[in-house]
Design an enzyme around this catalytic site. Structure first.
Site, PDB file in Angstrom:
ATOM      1  N   ASP A 185       0.860  -1.190   0.000  1.00  0.00           N
ATOM      2  CA  ASP A 185       0.000   0.000   0.000  1.00  0.00           C
ATOM      3  C   ASP A 185       0.898   1.243   0.000  1.00  0.00           C
ATOM      4  OD1 ASP A 185      -3.016   0.642   0.415  1.00  0.00           O
ATOM      5  OD2 ASP A 185      -1.968   2.063   1.718  1.00  0.00           O
ATOM      6  N   ILE A 186       0.631   2.163  -0.931  1.00  0.00           N
ATOM      7  CA  ILE A 186       1.415   3.399  -0.993  1.00  0.00           C
ATOM      8  C   ILE A 186       1.058   4.271   0.205  1.00  0.00           C
ATOM      9  CG2 ILE A 186       1.958   5.456  -2.338  1.00  0.00           C
ATOM     10  CD1 ILE A 186       1.184   3.934  -4.857  1.00  0.00           C
ATOM     11  N   ASP A 221      -1.752   9.520 -10.940  1.00  0.00           N
ATOM     12  CA  ASP A 221      -1.742   8.406 -11.897  1.00  0.00           C
ATOM     13  C   ASP A 221      -0.311   8.067 -12.321  1.00  0.00           C
ATOM     14  OD1 ASP A 221      -4.468   8.249 -11.770  1.00  0.00           O
ATOM     15  OD2 ASP A 221      -4.835   9.221 -13.712  1.00  0.00           O
ATOM     16  N   ASN A 278      -2.256  12.822  -3.817  1.00  0.00           N
ATOM     17  CA  ASN A 278      -3.216  13.326  -4.800  1.00  0.00           C
ATOM     18  C   ASN A 278      -3.661  14.745  -4.471  1.00  0.00           C
ATOM     19  OD1 ASN A 278      -3.516  11.396  -6.837  1.00  0.00           O
ATOM     20  ND2 ASN A 278      -4.946  10.164  -5.627  1.00  0.00           N
ATOM     21  N   GLU A 288      -4.527   2.492  -4.433  1.00  0.00           N
ATOM     22  CA  GLU A 288      -3.068   2.478  -4.259  1.00  0.00           C
ATOM     23  C   GLU A 288      -2.571   1.157  -3.697  1.00  0.00           C
ATOM     24  OE1 GLU A 288      -4.739   4.581  -0.506  1.00  0.00           O
ATOM     25  OE2 GLU A 288      -5.306   4.232  -2.594  1.00  0.00           O
TER      26      GLU A 288
END
Length: 313
Positions: free
Chosen positions: A184-185, A201, A192, A228
């Site tokens: 997971d980012i 993106d 964002n 993500e």
């Protein structure tokens, strides 16, 4: 070689009807295995002179080598049983090319049931085959697309589920370990918010590229599960090796050095990861492995993010 299939007053009428069609009519005497008739259209379609079609051997040798044996065996078998049949095959042309042919065969039997002759029509189906091949290719391309994440180009959730099931079955059959890394980012919403969705993106694409290259073996799978979140399916991989792959992912992502001013753990993009490994038993299910990896991923996030959690921590 007989040049028409009928005799008597109606011979000219039959011949005109047969020879005015696009299909190629033919007749083979069963006992002698010789052509007693083949339409002149054969020369236009395949280039071989009408009078060069003398025996069944001539027909067989003018079938593409890759189609010859199965076509001959099928047609002979069906004919011996007295069964009407159809066969598609590539027929060789006189100039060395080939044409797709559909042979429609009708078996004529005597009163005692024995085979008297075979009659049929050859149809040039090359255009149809080209259309069918194009449709099949499009279907394959669409199927491939259906297993790909449209943004990053790596596998999607559908492919992940399918491959996990396949590798689970192999691991259970072989008694081999199967590992899963959930990724997971960190602080992606903040990314964002700060940089905008187009840049978000671009970030997802770069993270996908890094993870995909880190899972370098042919059977390893990198998939985007949504948002993500990513996953690595690592067949024949014990926990130590899976932790090493996860560490390689973290190291390469750090080398990519994607700026992230909105992160609370670093000034570049980082990931949290949960690693789980199992040698599947008969009572185990893939969902259980996913659950364990997910639990460890959230443990890594709860412990401060930008870290890897396995069975030991």
């Amino acid at each position: 070689m007989t040049t028409h299939p009928e005799t008597g007053d109606d011979a000219g009428v039959y011949r005109t009807l047969l020879e005015s069609t696009q299909a190629i009519p033919w007749r083979i005497d069963w006992a002698s295995a010789r052509f007693t008739y083949i339409g002149p259209q054969i020369e236009r379609v395949l280039g071989w002179p009408q009078d060069s079609w003398k025996t069944v051997e001539d027909w067989a040798m003018r079938i593409h080598a890759e189609d010859r044996q199965k076509t001959v065996d099928f047609c002979v078998s069906q004919s011996q049983q007295g069964t009407d049949h159809e066969a598609d095959y590539r027929a060789l042309t006189a100039d060395g090319d080939y044409v797709w042919i559909r042979d429609v065969v009708h078996v004529i039997r005597r009163a005692d049931g024995s085979v008297d002759c075979l009659v049929g029509f050859m149809f040039d189906i090359s255009e149809r085959k080209r259309a069918e091949d194009k449709i099949l290719q499009l279907q394959k391309e669409l199927e491939a697309l259906s297993y790909r994440d449209p943004l990053t180009g790596i596998a999607n959730r559908r492919m992940f589920d399918r491959i996990l099931d396949v590798e689970w079955g192999k691991a259970r059959a072989l008694g081999a370990p199967l590992s899963l890394v959930m990724v997971d980012i960190d602080y992606f919403k903040q990314y964002n918010d700060r940089y905008g969705h187009p840049q978000g993106d671009a970030c997802l694409k770069e993270v996908a590229r890094v993870l995909d290259r880190a899972a370098a073996r042919t059977r390893d799978l990198c998939a985007r599960l949504g948002g993500e979140e990513f996953a690595l399916v690592l067949p024949a991989t014990d926990e130590a090796a899976a932790l090493a792959v996860a560490a390689r992912c973290a190291r390469r992502l750090a080398q990519a050095a994607l700026p992230h001013a909105g992160s609370a753990v670093a000034d570049i993009v980082t990931c949290s990861m949960g690693v789980a490994t199992i040698v599947p038993g008969s009572q185990d299910q893939p969902a259980g492995l996913v659950e364990v990896a997910d639990t460890r991923l959230y443990r890594a996030k709860a412990a401060g993010r930008n870290r890897i959690a396995g069975s030991a921590g």
